[in-house]
Design a protein around this motif. Sequence first.
Motif, PDB file in Angstrom:
ATOM      1  N   VAL A   1       0.836  -1.211   0.000  1.00 26.00           N
ATOM      2  CA  VAL A   1       0.000   0.000   0.000  1.00 26.00           C
ATOM      3  C   VAL A   1       0.868   1.258   0.000  1.00 26.00           C
ATOM      4  O   VAL A   1       0.522   2.255  -0.648  1.00 26.00           O
ATOM      5  N   LEU A   2       1.987   1.219   0.682  1.00 25.38           N
ATOM      6  CA  LEU A   2       2.891   2.367   0.625  1.00 25.38           C
ATOM      7  C   LEU A   2       3.358   2.613  -0.807  1.00 25.38           C
ATOM      8  O   LEU A   2       3.394   3.762  -1.276  1.00 25.38           O
ATOM      9  N   ARG A   3       3.711   1.537  -1.508  1.00 21.64           N
ATOM     10  CA  ARG A   3       4.158   1.717  -2.896  1.00 21.64           C
ATOM     11  C   ARG A   3       3.017   2.239  -3.771  1.00 21.64           C
ATOM     12  O   ARG A   3       3.217   3.118  -4.615  1.00 21.64           O
ATOM     13  N   ILE A   4       1.820   1.709  -3.560  1.00 20.38           N
ATOM     14  CA  ILE A   4       0.651   2.201  -4.296  1.00 20.38           C
ATOM     15  C   ILE A   4       0.442   3.686  -4.009  1.00 20.38           C
ATOM     16  O   ILE A   4       0.251   4.503  -4.913  1.00 20.38           O
ATOM     17  N   GLY A   5       0.447   4.037  -2.724  1.00 22.00           N
ATOM     18  CA  GLY A   5       0.200   5.422  -2.339  1.00 22.00           C
ATOM     19  C   GLY A   5       1.221   6.374  -2.928  1.00 22.00           C
ATOM     20  O   GLY A   5       0.884   7.503  -3.304  1.00 22.00           O
ATOM     21  N   TRP A   6       2.484   5.907  -3.019  1.00 22.74           N
ATOM     22  CA  TRP A   6       3.504   6.791  -3.591  1.00 22.74           C
ATOM     23  C   TRP A   6       3.350   6.902  -5.100  1.00 22.74           C
ATOM     24  O   TRP A   6       3.390   7.997  -5.663  1.00 22.74           O
ATOM     25  N   LEU A   7       3.174   5.769  -5.792  1.00 20.53           N
ATOM     26  CA  LEU A   7       3.039   5.821  -7.247  1.00 20.53           C
ATOM     27  C   LEU A   7       1.811   6.619  -7.670  1.00 20.53           C
ATOM     28  O   LEU A   7       1.830   7.315  -8.696  1.00 20.53           O
ATOM     29  N   ALA A   8       0.744   6.534  -6.883  1.00 18.41           N
ATOM     30  CA  ALA A   8      -0.463   7.310  -7.171  1.00 18.41           C
ATOM     31  C   ALA A   8      -0.350   8.747  -6.680  1.00 18.41           C
ATOM     32  O   ALA A   8      -1.257   9.552  -6.930  1.00 18.41           O
ATOM     33  N   GLN A   9       0.761   9.060  -5.973  1.00 17.54           N
ATOM     34  CA  GLN A   9       0.948  10.397  -5.406  1.00 17.54           C
ATOM     35  C   GLN A   9      -0.299  10.798  -4.627  1.00 17.54           C
ATOM     36  O   GLN A   9      -0.918  11.841  -4.883  1.00 17.54           O
ATOM     37  N   ALA A  10      -0.646   9.950  -3.667  1.00 13.20           N
ATOM     38  CA  ALA A  10      -1.879  10.094  -2.893  1.00 13.20           C
ATOM     39  C   ALA A  10      -1.529  10.527  -1.465  1.00 13.20           C
ATOM     40  O   ALA A  10      -1.179   9.681  -0.636  1.00 13.20           O
ATOM     41  N   PRO A  11      -1.606  11.811  -1.144  1.00 16.86           N
ATOM     42  CA  PRO A  11      -1.182  12.295   0.173  1.00 16.86           C
ATOM     43  C   PRO A  11      -1.903  11.628   1.341  1.00 16.86           C
ATOM     44  O   PRO A  11      -1.268  11.258   2.338  1.00 16.86           O
ATOM     45  N   TYR A  12      -3.232  11.486   1.228  1.00 11.79           N
ATOM     46  CA  TYR A  12      -4.004  10.909   2.332  1.00 11.79           C
ATOM     47  C   TYR A  12      -3.599   9.452   2.552  1.00 11.79           C
ATOM     48  O   TYR A  12      -3.294   9.039   3.679  1.00 11.79           O
ATOM     49  N   GLU A  13      -3.624   8.660   1.488  1.00 15.89           N
ATOM     50  CA  GLU A  13      -3.326   7.236   1.615  1.00 15.89           C
ATOM     51  C   GLU A  13      -1.896   7.007   2.086  1.00 15.89           C
ATOM     52  O   GLU A  13      -1.649   6.172   2.964  1.00 15.89           O
ATOM     53  N   TRP A  14      -0.955   7.710   1.509  1.00 19.80           N
ATOM     54  CA  TRP A  14       0.448   7.547   1.893  1.00 19.80           C
ATOM     55  C   TRP A  14       0.630   7.800   3.387  1.00 19.80           C
ATOM     56  O   TRP A  14       1.172   6.966   4.113  1.00 19.80           O
ATOM     57  N   ASN A  15       0.176   8.946   3.869  1.00 19.76           N
ATOM     58  CA  ASN A  15       0.381   9.298   5.272  1.00 19.76           C
ATOM     59  C   ASN A  15      -0.344   8.337   6.210  1.00 19.76           C
ATOM     60  O   ASN A  15       0.200   7.904   7.235  1.00 19.76           O
ATOM     61  N   ALA A  16      -1.566   7.949   5.848  1.00 18.61           N
ATOM     62  CA  ALA A  16      -2.315   7.011   6.687  1.00 18.61           C
ATOM     63  C   ALA A  16      -1.572   5.695   6.828  1.00 18.61           C
ATOM     64  O   ALA A  16      -1.542   5.095   7.917  1.00 18.61           O
ATOM     65  N   HIS A  17      -0.932   5.236   5.754  1.00 14.13           N
ATOM     66  CA  HIS A  17      -0.262   3.937   5.811  1.00 14.13           C
ATOM     67  C   HIS A  17       1.179   4.027   6.289  1.00 14.13           C
ATOM     68  O   HIS A  17       1.727   3.020   6.745  1.00 14.13           O
ATOM     69  N   VAL A  18       1.779   5.203   6.248  1.00 11.22           N
ATOM     70  CA  VAL A  18       3.007   5.396   7.011  1.00 11.22           C
ATOM     71  C   VAL A  18       2.708   5.165   8.492  1.00 11.22           C
ATOM     72  O   VAL A  18       3.429   4.459   9.199  1.00 11.22           O
ATOM     73  N   ASP A  19       1.614   5.757   8.956  1.00 11.42           N
ATOM     74  CA  ASP A  19       1.216   5.583  10.354  1.00 11.42           C
ATOM     75  C   ASP A  19       0.891   4.121  10.661  1.00 11.42           C
ATOM     76  O   ASP A  19       1.309   3.586  11.691  1.00 11.42           O
TER      77      ASP A  19
ATOM     78  N   HIS B   1      -1.521  14.959  10.182  1.00 13.73           N
ATOM     79  CA  HIS B   1      -0.857  14.369   9.021  1.00 13.73           C
ATOM     80  C   HIS B   1      -0.284  15.463   8.122  1.00 13.73           C
ATOM     81  O   HIS B   1      -0.741  16.599   8.114  1.00 13.73           O
ATOM     82  N   VAL B   2       0.764  15.065   7.363  1.00 13.42           N
ATOM     83  CA  VAL B   2       1.472  16.040   6.532  1.00 13.42           C
ATOM     84  C   VAL B   2       1.520  15.619   5.065  1.00 13.42           C
ATOM     85  O   VAL B   2       2.135  16.309   4.244  1.00 13.42           O
ATOM     86  N   GLY B   3       0.882  14.505   4.701  1.00 12.78           N
ATOM     87  CA  GLY B   3       0.831  14.097   3.315  1.00 12.78           C
ATOM     88  C   GLY B   3       2.050  13.319   2.862  1.00 12.78           C
ATOM     89  O   GLY B   3       2.592  12.483   3.591  1.00 12.78           O
ATOM     90  N   LEU B   4       2.521  13.591   1.658  1.00 13.85           N
ATOM     91  CA  LEU B   4       3.590  12.805   1.050  1.00 13.85           C
ATOM     92  C   LEU B   4       4.957  13.039   1.675  1.00 13.85           C
ATOM     93  O   LEU B   4       5.902  12.295   1.369  1.00 13.85           O
ATOM     94  N   SER B   5       5.095  14.001   2.545  1.00 11.96           N
ATOM     95  CA  SER B   5       6.357  14.186   3.267  1.00 11.96           C
ATOM     96  C   SER B   5       6.447  13.340   4.520  1.00 11.96           C
ATOM     97  O   SER B   5       7.488  13.326   5.192  1.00 11.96           O
ATOM     98  N   ALA B   6       5.388  12.600   4.837  1.00 13.58           N
ATOM     99  CA  ALA B   6       5.399  11.756   6.042  1.00 13.58           C
ATOM    100  C   ALA B   6       6.405  10.620   5.867  1.00 13.58           C
ATOM    101  O   ALA B   6       6.538  10.048   4.801  1.00 13.58           O
ATOM    102  N   ARG B   7       7.078  10.327   6.958  1.00 14.02           N
ATOM    103  CA  ARG B   7       8.004   9.192   6.984  1.00 14.02           C
ATOM    104  C   ARG B   7       7.782   8.415   8.267  1.00 14.02           C
ATOM    105  O   ARG B   7       8.379   8.288   9.150  1.00 14.02           O
TER     106      ARG B   7
END
Length: 219
Positions: free
Chosen positions: A105-123, A213-219
């Motif tokens: 899901v992290l890879r999906i969220g990044w390739l889709a450039q999806a701020p909400y999904e990426w940050n939610a799944h970083v968490d 949350h901060v979107g695609l800058s989340a790590r």
Amino acid sequence: MPNDTANTANAKIDPAVLARAAARDADVQGKPRRIEPLAEDAFTEEMQVINTDMKKAAGIPPNGYMPEFFAIMLRHPKLFRAHSDLAMVLMGAPLLPVRDRELAVLRIGWLAQAPYEWNAHVDMARRMTNITTEEIERTIIGSSAPGWSAHDAAVLRAVEEMIADAMITDATWAILTKTFDDAQMLEFPILVGQYLGVAFLQNSIRARLMPGHVGLSAR
């Protein structure tokens, strides 16, 4: 969608990739949302149960708070019910290991450039798995980044292949089936399709980020 696999010799992320992510954050979060959330006084008991169940599956204690994305989805209750039923299989009773799910899901969220999904799944990756900050960084680069096990690389590569060509190659399939059984191999493409669709929806409606949350800058 771009495959961010450049500059992998030292697992360094191309600054242009990060600049594109910052631009996407601004595009999604810097403009008004396109659909307003359902008002709290319109929530039914069933809607609250779905909210609680979804949070439980994501490892979040129930607190009565209805995420704005859920409240927007509730404008189409039948769709949200069907969406949540599938999500409960993929999150609440998955056959796939949680680590594998979250890497995918992290890879999906990044390739889709999806701020909400990426940050939610970083968490979620931090809360529910042993995925490290360094590994989260590596999912940005993708399957070709050095340091992955053969299995982890195959999970990420399968995501990349399905997004690029709508199928898993024979070589990647052969690696995954060393670890996954038939039922897991059925679940995996559905997982990718589900979360890619969620990314499309969240980006298109410009879903507001969860508090903190901060979107695609989340790590």
